[in-house]
Each structure stands twice: as structure tokens, then as C-alpha cells.
Design a protein around this motif. Structure first.
Motif, PDB file in Angstrom:
ATOM      1  N   TRP A  54       4.572   2.180  -5.999  1.00 33.47           N
ATOM      2  CA  TRP A  54       5.083   1.092  -5.157  1.00 33.47           C
ATOM      3  C   TRP A  54       6.612   1.163  -5.027  1.00 33.47           C
ATOM      4  N   ASN A  55       7.119   2.367  -4.773  1.00 37.18           N
ATOM      5  CA  ASN A  55       8.570   2.549  -4.713  1.00 37.18           C
ATOM      6  C   ASN A  55       9.203   1.922  -3.477  1.00 37.18           C
ATOM      7  N   VAL A  56       8.416   1.699  -2.422  1.00 34.06           N
ATOM      8  CA  VAL A  56       8.922   1.026  -1.224  1.00 34.06           C
ATOM      9  C   VAL A  56       8.203  -0.313  -1.082  1.00 34.06           C
ATOM     10  N   GLY A  57       8.989  -1.374  -0.992  1.00 32.78           N
ATOM     11  CA  GLY A  57       8.420  -2.713  -0.947  1.00 32.78           C
ATOM     12  C   GLY A  57       7.759  -3.033   0.385  1.00 32.78           C
ATOM     13  N   THR A  58       7.014  -4.113   0.386  1.00 30.53           N
ATOM     14  CA  THR A  58       6.275  -4.533   1.572  1.00 30.53           C
ATOM     15  C   THR A  58       7.200  -4.834   2.743  1.00 30.53           C
ATOM     16  N   PHE A  60      15.266   2.108   3.188  1.00 36.99           N
ATOM     17  CA  PHE A  60      14.077   2.859   3.592  1.00 36.99           C
ATOM     18  C   PHE A  60      14.510   4.238   4.070  1.00 36.99           C
ATOM     19  N   GLY A  61      13.944   5.265   3.444  1.00 36.90           N
ATOM     20  CA  GLY A  61      14.193   6.643   3.850  1.00 36.90           C
ATOM     21  C   GLY A  61      12.904   7.429   3.784  1.00 36.90           C
ATOM     22  N   TYR A  62      12.937   8.652   4.281  1.00 39.39           N
ATOM     23  CA  TYR A  62      11.712   9.458   4.245  1.00 39.39           C
ATOM     24  C   TYR A  62      12.043  10.938   4.341  1.00 39.39           C
ATOM     25  N   THR A  63      11.063  11.746   3.964  1.00 43.33           N
ATOM     26  CA  THR A  63      11.160  13.194   4.168  1.00 43.33           C
ATOM     27  C   THR A  63       9.921  13.679   4.896  1.00 43.33           C
ATOM     28  N   ILE A  64      10.120  14.691   5.714  1.00 43.81           N
ATOM     29  CA  ILE A  64       9.023  15.376   6.406  1.00 43.81           C
ATOM     30  C   ILE A  64       8.955  16.788   5.840  1.00 43.81           C
ATOM     31  N   ASP A  84       0.848  -1.196   0.000  1.00 41.40           N
ATOM     32  CA  ASP A  84       0.000   0.000   0.000  1.00 41.40           C
ATOM     33  C   ASP A  84       0.881   1.243   0.000  1.00 41.40           C
ATOM     34  N   GLN A  85       0.309   2.382   0.314  1.00 43.90           N
ATOM     35  CA  GLN A  85       1.048   3.649   0.285  1.00 43.90           C
ATOM     36  C   GLN A  85       1.734   3.970   1.620  1.00 43.90           C
ATOM     37  N   GLY A  86       1.789   2.975   2.484  1.00 44.40           N
ATOM     38  CA  GLY A  86       2.545   3.155   3.720  1.00 44.40           C
ATOM     39  C   GLY A  86       1.896   4.073   4.734  1.00 44.40           C
ATOM     40  N   LEU A  87       0.586   4.111   4.775  1.00 51.84           N
ATOM     41  CA  LEU A  87      -0.094   5.034   5.685  1.00 51.84           C
ATOM     42  C   LEU A  87       0.253   4.764   7.149  1.00 51.84           C
ATOM     43  N   ILE A  88       0.419   3.484   7.508  1.00 54.48           N
ATOM     44  CA  ILE A  88       0.678   3.165   8.913  1.00 54.48           C
ATOM     45  C   ILE A  88       2.073   3.613   9.320  1.00 54.48           C
ATOM     46  N   GLU A 141      16.843   8.004  -2.791  1.00 50.24           N
ATOM     47  CA  GLU A 141      15.703   8.178  -3.688  1.00 50.24           C
ATOM     48  C   GLU A 141      14.876   9.395  -3.291  1.00 50.24           C
ATOM     49  N   VAL A 142      14.830   9.664  -1.996  1.00 47.99           N
ATOM     50  CA  VAL A 142      14.086  10.837  -1.533  1.00 47.99           C
ATOM     51  C   VAL A 142      14.702  12.107  -2.110  1.00 47.99           C
ATOM     52  N   TYR A 143      16.061  12.229  -2.063  1.00 44.84           N
ATOM     53  CA  TYR A 143      16.708  13.400  -2.680  1.00 44.84           C
ATOM     54  C   TYR A 143      16.352  13.471  -4.154  1.00 44.84           C
ATOM     55  N   ASP A 144      16.419  12.333  -4.813  1.00 45.30           N
ATOM     56  CA  ASP A 144      16.141  12.291  -6.245  1.00 45.30           C
ATOM     57  C   ASP A 144      14.729  12.786  -6.534  1.00 45.30           C
ATOM     58  N   ASN A 145      13.767  12.347  -5.729  1.00 43.65           N
ATOM     59  CA  ASN A 145      12.380  12.772  -5.938  1.00 43.65           C
ATOM     60  C   ASN A 145      12.206  14.268  -5.710  1.00 43.65           C
ATOM     61  N   ILE A 146      12.862  14.793  -4.687  1.00 44.02           N
ATOM     62  CA  ILE A 146      12.762  16.231  -4.415  1.00 44.02           C
ATOM     63  C   ILE A 146      13.440  17.022  -5.536  1.00 44.02           C
TER      64      ILE A 146
END
Length: 369
Positions: free
Chosen positions: A252-256, A232-236, A65-69, A94-99
Motif C-alpha cells: 500500500w505504498n500509494v494512498g487512495t 505520485f510517480g511511476y515507472t514503465i 488496491d494495487q492501482g490496476l485502473i 520512491e520509484v528510483y529507490d525501489n529500482i
């Protein structure tokens, strides 16, 4: 007229090679060597994280899913409104790349404080950006942030300002009061907090995301959480900003498995505390042990690595790396800077590896314990 494939490449990507970490390739080819070079965590995942991996491995026939939890958990930990303030990625790279891809056009400028993490330049150049390097100030055996220099580098072509906090490879923080002036510019400001957990979230700049839509806080689970191989990385950031930036995400860029392993890691607060204490104790042990070498500069670190400059001893960093490899240790080399060839770095290892490293360096410089 038939053209060659070379004629179709975007001009700014010609000649860009695939990113390869030679020291990581060496470590996998020779697993008997001690991996003290890549800012990895020497402690394996906790049992709670492993249980989550095994559980969700049985569900990998299904799309994630989209990782809501897990996004909600990140929001809770950081005191922001909810999952709408969090975007996850396949590692913070990947987060830097997306930004970056949501803001940069060919010819734009990206300001970075050097020396720093090489991924910024790799992603920026791929999009046709000019990387504007602002050197840190080397004074009194310390690398100092230069906020005035960063501000003076801003032009009407500046599209992104990146400030790692703490910095890689120097391991130190920029004083908190210097961040808001950059946020007020309105230019996208990326504050890379990959190593923040070693000092605690209390020194994070995450509160700026509540006031400024242009601020991004980036993090990873590769360091203090010890999940480098899970990616696994993230941005706020502000909700309105992420609504647009999330348009850069691959579906689905982040796997289950990494998604639920990350949630288990966030919930395992005891496991994180154990890793942080182990690391910070090791930083103190290595720093104190090597401070006895005359002319040897040990940089104070709030991360899981320590930077050194042995230039004043008459030795070079390459010589230290070569000697360490004869003892079975892979260290991280650094380029020549500030008139010295003495730069190199160590990543915290196991207790036995840290002791071996200290003994090796003392022996190399002819200093008795």
C-alpha cells in the motif's frame, strides 16, 4: 562487551544526513515569499482532480488496491501492453529507490550525468554504491550531453545508468539515437522523464521498454500535472522485469487519494494542455526578456525551470539570489561549476511572479526594459 549504537550502523550509511530542502522549508515558514525555486507548478489542481480527492477522502478508512485502473490508464497513454508494464510509487523518488534497491550491492557503481537530480546520489549512496559522475560538456553557452563519456565510464562494476531526459537542471534532451546503445549493454538503464509532458510524449524513450528488459522509464505527476504534494510517480518497464522489481514495494505504498487523483489528472487532458501551454509561454517570455543582458547565459529549456549563468557579468548566482529575496522571491542556487560562480535557476511562477522576476533581474544587472 556492550557496544554503542554507532557500531551497528552499516558502514556506508554513517554520516548520511536527512534530506532537507532549505528553500522549501523557507517557503513554508514565510508563505508571503514567491516560490520560484522547486520546479513546482504554479497552477493549482483542476476541479476534476479536486473532485476525485474529495470523493476518495471519504474512503480513506479502507486500504487502497494495487492501482490496476490507474496503471491501466498509464499503459494506455503510453502505448504499452497493460498494467503489468507499470509500477507506481510515492513520487518518482520512491520509484528510483525501489529500482535501485533491487540491483545495487555495496561497491557497485551508478553512472549519472552531472549536473543532475540529487536524489540519484542520495539513494545510491544509501545502498553503498559509488556514484560515477560524467560531466556534461559546457560549450557555446550550452550544456551538451556526452554519450561517449557515459559509455567510457561503464565498467564491470556498473549496475545502473541514469539519464534524465530532459535533464535537471539544464532543461535539454539527449539526442534520441544515443539511448539504444546503452540499452543494448543489458545494464539497468533508468531514463528519467519527469518533465517529458512539456515537450510531449512523442519524444519519450518508452518504446525501448518493448525491446529491452533492462530499460526503465520514470515519470512523476509533480511537474506538468501540478500534483507535487500528492506524491505520485511511476515507472514503465518490461513485464518480466517489473514482476521482480515490484518485490521492493512496501505494501500500500500509494494512498487512495493520490491514486484516484492521478487517474483524474490523466483523464483531464484539457487541464494538462492548459498547464503545458502556460508553462511554455512563460519559458519564452522569461528567456526572451533576459536575453538582452550582456554576458548573461540563458539556457534553452523544455521543462518548467530555466538555468542561468551570469559568471561573465562579474556577478555571482548567490548575489542574484540575495537580491531576489529582498524583492520577495526565492530562487534556486547552483554550485560552482565550469569555472563559474554565476549559476542559478528559476521555476516558472504565475504571470505576475514571472514579470516580477524579470523586472528584478533586469534591475539587478542595471538593464532597462
Amino acid at each position: 562487551m556492550t557496544k554503542n549504537i554507532e557500531d551497528y550502523y552499516a558502514p556506508w550509511v554513517k554520516g548520511i544526513p536527512m534530506y532537507i530542502s532549505d528553500h522549501i522549508e523557507l517557503a513554508w515558514r514565510k508563505p508571503e515569499l514567491h516560490r520560484m525555486m522547486s520546479n513546482e507548478n504554479p497552477l493549482p489542481p483542476s476541479e476534476k482532480v479536486l473532485e476525485a480527492m474529495f470523493k476518495y477522502a471519504k474512503m480513506t478508512n479502507r486500504y487502497p488496491d494495487q492501482g490496476l485502473i490507474v496503471r491501466s490508464k498509464i499503459a494506455e497513454i503510453n502505448g504499452v501492453a497493460g498494467p503489468q508494464n507499470v509500477m507506481i510509487g510515492n513520487g518518482s523518488s520512491e520509484v528510483y529507490d525501489n529500482i535501485f534497491r533491487m540491483f545495487i550491492e555495496p561497491g557497485d557503481e551508478v553512472i549519472q550525468h552531472t549536473p543532475c537530480f540529487g536524489i540519484y546520489g542520495l539513494r545510491g549512496k544509501l545502498l553503498g554504491a559509488k556514484m560515477v559522475d560524467v560531466p556534461m560538456i559546457y560549450k557555446d553557452n550550452l550544456l551538451h550531453f556526452d554519450p561517449d563519456g557515459l559509455m567510457k565510464a561503464v565498467t564491470d562494476k556498473t549496475k545502473i545508468i541514469v539519464i534524465p531526459n530532459p535533464n535537471n537542471p539544464s532543461g535539454n534532451f539527449m539526442d534520441p539515437q544515443y539511448f539504444e546503445p546503452f540499452a543494448k549493454l543489458g545494464i539497468p538503464l533508468v531514463v528519467d522523464e519527469a518533465y517529458i509532458e512539456y515537450a510531449g510524449l512523442g519524444v519519450s524513450q518508452v518504446e525501448l521498454t518493448k525491446k529491452y528488459k533492462n530499460v526503465f522509464i520514470t515519470r512523476t505527476l509533480s511537474k506538468a500535472y501540478g500534483l507535487a504534494g500528492m506524491r505520485f510517480g511511476y515507472t514503465i518497464a518490461h513485464e518480466d522485469t517489473l514482476k521482480q522489481v515490484a518485490g521492493s514495494l512496501l505494501p500500500w505504498n500509494v494512498g487512495t487519494i493520490p491514486m484516484w487523483a492521478a487517474l483524474a489528472a490523466f483523464e483531464d487532458t484539457e487541464g494538462l494542455a492548459e498547464r503545458v501551454k502556460f508553462n511554455n509561454d512563460a519559458i519564452s517570455f522569461i528567456s526572451e526578456s533576459l536575453s538582452v543582458i550582456p554576458g548573461f547565459v540563458v539556457f534553452p529549456s523544455k521543462t518548467n525551470y530555466i538555468l542561468f549563468d551570469c559568471g561573465a557579468t562579474g556577478k555571482t548566482g548567490k548575489e542574484v539570489l540575495a537580491y531576489a529575496e529582498t524583492k520577495g522571491i526565492i530562487l534556486r542556487g547552483e554550485s560552482r561549476k565550469y569555472g563559474s560562480d554565476g549559476w542559478f535557476r528559476v521555476t516558472i511562477g504565475s504571470k505576475e511572479e514571472n514579470e516580477l522576476f524579470v523586472d528584478t533581474v533586469l534591475e539587478f544587472f542595471g538593464v532597462k526594459k
